[in-house]
Motif scaffolding. Structure first.
Motif: not given
Length: 348
Positions: A253-256, A172-185
């Motif tokens: 997402f695009t990079t991965l 809830h404080t770092n946007v890279l956590i949720y977006t990282g999960i989305c991008s990896l999956m």
């Protein structure tokens, strides 16, 4: 190296997909406005009157057509070509919003559009050829090679660590956590979509691939990845400002996805170093244009709040120092449409 017939089909489908999806957000937004005017209750505050609005459904159908075109595009062209072209949907949305919704497109926004187009042209010119695949079993061999299995294992480990260790503490404080999960999956979902799409293409050509268990396995992977992807994407959007989530998600997402495609399908094998560098440069230009478009929109919203309002917090602060809730509420109140680039999270 010439531009193959399959690459051309994939390119056309990717462009059509961007056009349809970009237009769908404008149509849906007009439908939302019309429904809100009729009922007096906006969707942002819990209204569902838009479900009775034909214009909103027209936008939804348009988006579905675009997603289908995007799905089929992966069956004909490499992900290195198809995925970055998703940024063109942002241009369609921005231009139509300027003329149809009267949302001002600043000079920096126009520059961002030009950068996206220029980068896309470079990518198209230097895109690798789609490799010939004769059966889903051939795709399975590519998916089970050591290099790609190592990538899949790394993604799974990272996703589990992010979900069970970092998300409860910093989600809830770092946007890279949720977006990282989305991008990896998302990178795994695109590879599975490409495998499934190729299998269906071969089936329609008379070589039935539905008899092989690998086809159904890829379908299961697609469903699993997309459900997980969209769950955490919704969490990201619910927690942080859309103007921050969108470009970060698109970049990651695009990079991965390109990395996964290069490993699994060996897209760059046989290409000259000059072509590979040109593709990377084109990709960077597209990413820069995408970020510029979103930064411009964020600036417009902040500057329109009040001439006495405090300056917008720095990007670093918004990424790691807070939940972005005030800006998220402003997004909802103004009916922002910049979530257009989020559709590439789905193989959606």
């Amino acid at each position: 190296m010439g531009f193959s017939r399959d690459n051309l089909k994939g390119l056309v489908l990717a462009l059509l997909s961007s056009g349809f999806i970009g237009a769908s957000f404008i149509i849906k937004k007009k439908g939302l406005r019309r429904a809100a005017a009729a009922s007096g209750i906006r969707a942002g505050v819990g209204g569902y009157s838009y479900l009775l609005e034909p214009l909103w459904w027209s936008g939804m159908i348009t988006m579905i057509v675009g997603e289908v075109a995007n799905f089929v595009a992966y069956a004909f062209a490499p992900a290195v070509l198809v995925t970055p072209l998703g940024a063109l949907s942002i241009i369609v949305s921005a231009v139509l919003a300027h003329f149809v919704l009267k949302e001002k497109l600043h000079s920096l926004g126009i520059l961002g559009c030009v950068m996206c187009i220029a980068g896309s042209v470079v990518i198209v010119i230097h895109a690798p050829q789609e490799r010939e695949i004769s059966s889903v079993q051939e795709i399975w061999k590519l998916a089970t090679q050591k290099a790609f299995l190592l990538y899949v294992a790394s993604v799974i480990v990272l996703v589990f660590v992010l979900i069970f260790h970092f998300a409860p503490r910093y989600g809830h404080t770092n946007v890279l956590i949720y977006t990282g999960i989305c991008s990896l999956m998302g990178s795994l979902s695109v590879m599975s979509v490409k495998a499934l799409g190729t299998s269906l293409k071969l089936t329609f050509e008379g070589m039935n691939q539905l008899i092989y268990p690998q086809t159904w396995f890829f379908m299961l992977v697609v469903l699993t990845c997309v459900i997980t992807q969209m769950d955490y994407l919704n969490k990201a959007l619910d927690t942080f400002n859309t103007a921050i989530v969108s470009p970060i998600y698109y970049v990651m997402f695009t990079t991965l996805t390109i990395l996964a495609s290069v490993i699994m399908f060996k897209d760059w094998d046989g290409q000259s170093m000059g072509s590979i560098i040109s593709e990377i440069c084109g990709f960077i230009v597209v990413l820069s244009g995408t970020i510029l478009l979103h930064v411009t929109k964020d600036y417009d919203r902040n500057s329109s709040r009040s001439m006495y309002a405090p300056l917008s917090p720095s990007l670093t602060t918004r990424l790691c120092g807070g939940n972005g809730e005030p800006l998220k509420r402003i997004d909802e109140e103004m009916g922002s449409s910049e979530d257009i680039c989020l559709r590439r999270q789905e193989p959606c």
